[in-house]
Design a protein around this motif. Sequence first.
Motif, short mmCIF file in Angstrom:
data_model
loop_
_atom_site.label_atom_id
_atom_site.label_comp_id
_atom_site.label_asym_id
_atom_site.label_seq_id
_atom_site.Cartn_x
_atom_site.Cartn_y
_atom_site.Cartn_z
N GLY A 204 -1.20 21.05 23.04
CA GLY A 204 -0.44 21.82 24.01
C GLY A 204 -1.27 22.24 25.20
O GLY A 204 -1.11 23.34 25.74
N GLN B 182 -14.56 26.30 32.17
CA GLN B 182 -15.46 26.71 33.25
C GLN B 182 -15.85 28.17 33.15
O GLN B 182 -17.00 28.53 33.37
N THR B 183 -14.87 29.02 32.86
CA THR B 183 -15.17 30.45 32.77
C THR B 183 -15.15 30.91 31.31
O THR B 183 -15.09 32.09 31.03
N GLY B 184 -15.20 29.95 30.40
CA GLY B 184 -15.26 30.27 28.98
C GLY B 184 -16.48 29.61 28.37
O GLY B 184 -17.52 29.49 29.02
N ASP C 125 5.57 16.77 19.82
CA ASP C 125 5.64 18.23 19.73
C ASP C 125 4.57 18.71 18.76
O ASP C 125 4.56 18.32 17.59
N GLN D 298 -10.75 22.83 34.96
CA GLN D 298 -11.52 23.97 34.47
C GLN D 298 -11.59 23.97 32.94
O GLN D 298 -12.52 24.51 32.36
N GLN D 299 -10.59 23.42 32.25
CA GLN D 299 -10.63 23.30 30.80
C GLN D 299 -11.57 22.16 30.42
O GLN D 299 -12.44 22.30 29.55
N GLY E 246 1.08 25.39 25.45
CA GLY E 246 2.10 24.73 24.63
C GLY E 246 2.32 25.38 23.27
O GLY E 246 3.36 25.17 22.64
N GLN F 206 -11.99 31.21 24.48
CA GLN F 206 -11.72 30.39 25.67
C GLN F 206 -12.80 29.33 25.91
O GLN F 206 -13.98 29.62 25.95
N VAL F 207 -12.31 28.10 26.08
CA VAL F 207 -13.20 26.98 26.38
C VAL F 207 -12.98 26.59 27.84
O VAL F 207 -11.84 26.51 28.30
N ALA G 13 -6.51 20.67 32.57
CA ALA G 13 -6.96 21.08 33.92
C ALA G 13 -8.47 20.91 34.01
O ALA G 13 -9.18 20.97 33.01
N ASN H 298 0.25 16.20 23.05
CA ASN H 298 1.00 16.81 24.16
C ASN H 298 2.36 16.14 24.23
O ASN H 298 2.45 14.92 24.07
N LYS H 299 3.40 16.92 24.49
CA LYS H 299 4.73 16.30 24.49
C LYS H 299 5.04 15.56 25.79
O LYS H 299 6.02 14.83 25.86
N ASP H 300 4.16 15.75 26.80
CA ASP H 300 4.37 15.08 28.09
C ASP H 300 3.43 13.88 28.21
O ASP H 300 2.21 14.04 28.35
N SER I 173 -2.82 20.92 29.05
CA SER I 173 -2.56 19.91 30.08
C SER I 173 -3.81 19.17 30.51
O SER I 173 -3.73 18.07 31.05
N PHE J 155 4.25 21.33 17.21
CA PHE J 155 4.78 22.04 16.03
C PHE J 155 5.23 21.07 14.94
O PHE J 155 5.46 21.45 13.80
P1 FAD Z 1 -0.62 24.30 31.03
O1 FAD Z 1 -1.34 23.66 32.14
O2 FAD Z 1 0.62 25.05 31.32
O3 FAD Z 1 -0.29 23.14 29.99
C1 FAD Z 1 0.47 23.30 28.83
C2 FAD Z 1 0.68 21.91 28.24
O4 FAD Z 1 1.32 22.05 26.99
C3 FAD Z 1 1.56 21.00 29.09
O5 FAD Z 1 0.84 19.80 29.35
C4 FAD Z 1 2.78 20.76 28.21
O6 FAD Z 1 3.28 19.43 28.36
C5 FAD Z 1 2.24 20.98 26.84
N1 FAD Z 1 3.22 21.43 25.85
C6 FAD Z 1 4.15 22.40 25.98
N2 FAD Z 1 4.82 22.57 24.82
C7 FAD Z 1 4.31 21.67 23.93
C8 FAD Z 1 4.58 21.36 22.58
N3 FAD Z 1 5.51 22.02 21.86
N4 FAD Z 1 3.89 20.37 21.99
C9 FAD Z 1 2.92 19.69 22.68
N5 FAD Z 1 2.61 19.95 23.97
C10 FAD Z 1 3.29 20.94 24.60
N6 FAD Z 1 -8.67 27.18 32.03
C11 FAD Z 1 -9.32 26.98 30.87
O7 FAD Z 1 -8.75 26.45 29.90
N7 FAD Z 1 -10.61 27.40 30.72
C12 FAD Z 1 -11.31 27.98 31.71
O8 FAD Z 1 -12.47 28.36 31.51
C13 FAD Z 1 -10.66 28.17 32.97
N8 FAD Z 1 -11.31 28.72 34.01
C14 FAD Z 1 -10.67 28.80 35.22
C15 FAD Z 1 -11.38 29.27 36.34
C16 FAD Z 1 -10.77 29.33 37.57
C17 FAD Z 1 -11.56 29.82 38.74
C18 FAD Z 1 -9.43 28.94 37.70
C19 FAD Z 1 -8.75 29.00 39.04
C20 FAD Z 1 -8.71 28.50 36.62
C21 FAD Z 1 -9.32 28.42 35.36
N9 FAD Z 1 -8.64 27.95 34.23
C22 FAD Z 1 -9.31 27.77 33.08
C23 FAD Z 1 -7.19 27.71 34.26
C24 FAD Z 1 -6.82 26.24 34.44
O9 FAD Z 1 -6.75 25.94 35.82
C25 FAD Z 1 -5.43 25.97 33.83
O10 FAD Z 1 -4.49 26.83 34.42
C26 FAD Z 1 -5.37 26.14 32.32
O11 FAD Z 1 -6.41 25.43 31.70
C27 FAD Z 1 -4.03 25.62 31.81
O12 FAD Z 1 -3.95 25.89 30.43
P2 FAD Z 1 -2.98 25.04 29.52
O13 FAD Z 1 -3.37 23.61 29.54
O14 FAD Z 1 -2.92 25.75 28.21
O15 FAD Z 1 -1.55 25.27 30.21
#
Ligand code: FAD
Length: 317
Positions: free
Chosen positions: A261, A247-249, A300, A267-268, A208, A244-245, A265, A282-284, A263, A302
């Motif tokens: 920003g 499972q793999t961080g 948002d 793994q996070q 995000g 990175q925070v 997941a 989070n905006k959602d 979601s 920002f």
């Molecule tokens: P997204 O899931 O895309 O979420 C972005 C979020 O931001 C959305 O909820 C959206 O609503 C919000 N958003 C967007 N714009 C704005 C805004 N302007 N203001 C407020 N909110 C906003 N992930 C990790 O983090 N750490 C790990 O160690 C890790 N290890 C992994 C290991 C494996 C084997 C696998 C398969 C995946 C791993 N992942 C890991 C990845 C994990 O599955 C997710 O893909 C990742 O955490 C998603 O990152 P995110 O939340 O930043 O992105």
Amino acid sequence: MAKVLVFIDNPGLALKKASLELLTIARSLGEPVVAFNGELHDGVAAALAAYGAQTLYVPSATDLDNYLVGPKASYLAAAVQTSGATVVLTENSAEAREIAARLGIKLGAGVITDVVAVDPDGTAHKSVLAGSYTTTARATTPAAVLTVKSNSITPEPAATGTAPATVTVVVPDPAAAASARITARSEKAASGRPDLTDARIVVAGGRGVDGNFGPVEELADALGAAIGATRAATDAGWIGHDAQVGQTGKTVSPQLYISAGISGAVQQKAGMQTAGLIVAVNKDAESPIFEIADFGIVGDLFKVLPQATEEIKKRRG
Ligand code: FAD
């Protein structure tokens, strides 16, 4: 009493909280002894004594740091033989786990990684499947090697301090072994922020932030916090992988984790769900991060983060 060997590698001027945790666990298992590598500063020596280290083993070779993991594993194997230790405790970093694996082969010892607790009888509790489950495991070999996640326990000094004797362990000449040698190093620019794994407050950004970690950094600096990130953000190159925070961080357990920003997941969550207080922006409104957040702000980042930063600065004067 069984000897428990704690590996402490280049602590610098002060022992890290993770090392204090290892020493505390070691005391619950037997007699703590330390395999030390690096320069021993006064503050570190004092902390080792306060945490009950009985003996301090140091390597005969002083150039272990010029090589990758191989010579350190050989040193630990020699330290186990010299001390007669039946358990080795190390951190759970990528390097420490690799050393643990090599040490396990050298000693024919069972290796248990990702340990989050150890019972007095040596049974290890291990976090698996992105932190969704904790399993128990116990090595049946004469020696066991455990790599322990930081922030697993609260470190406590020993009831009575010690005056550990120093014993030199003869290690094979690293230059003679078939080990990968480090040919160059570049200093990482200091951020002036606390270390992510030890920080009391973490402000983390995800996809995000859309490439702009500015609002996350400003809020972190107003709070004296460390900066964390999701893999989506580090993979995009918006911030270094060491932030990175998950499972793999890194695994963090701060008093306050502000997630912006992100979601949420699985793994996070694996790397931050033990935080004392989780605040999510989070905006959602349907985002899964709100399922584990203590406080949620649908908005948002920002707009929300700069307002929070301004208010905090105002209150702090
Ligand atoms: P997204 O899931 O895309 O979420 C972005 C979020 O931001 C959305 O909820 C959206 O609503 C919000 N958003 C967007 N714009 C704005 C805004 N302007 N203001 C407020 N909110 C906003 N992930 C990790 O983090 N750490 C790990 O160690 C890790 N290890 C992994 C290991 C494996 C084997 C696998 C398969 C995946 C791993 N992942 C890991 C990845 C994990 O599955 C997710 O893909 C990742 O955490 C998603 O990152 P995110 O939340 O930043 O992105």
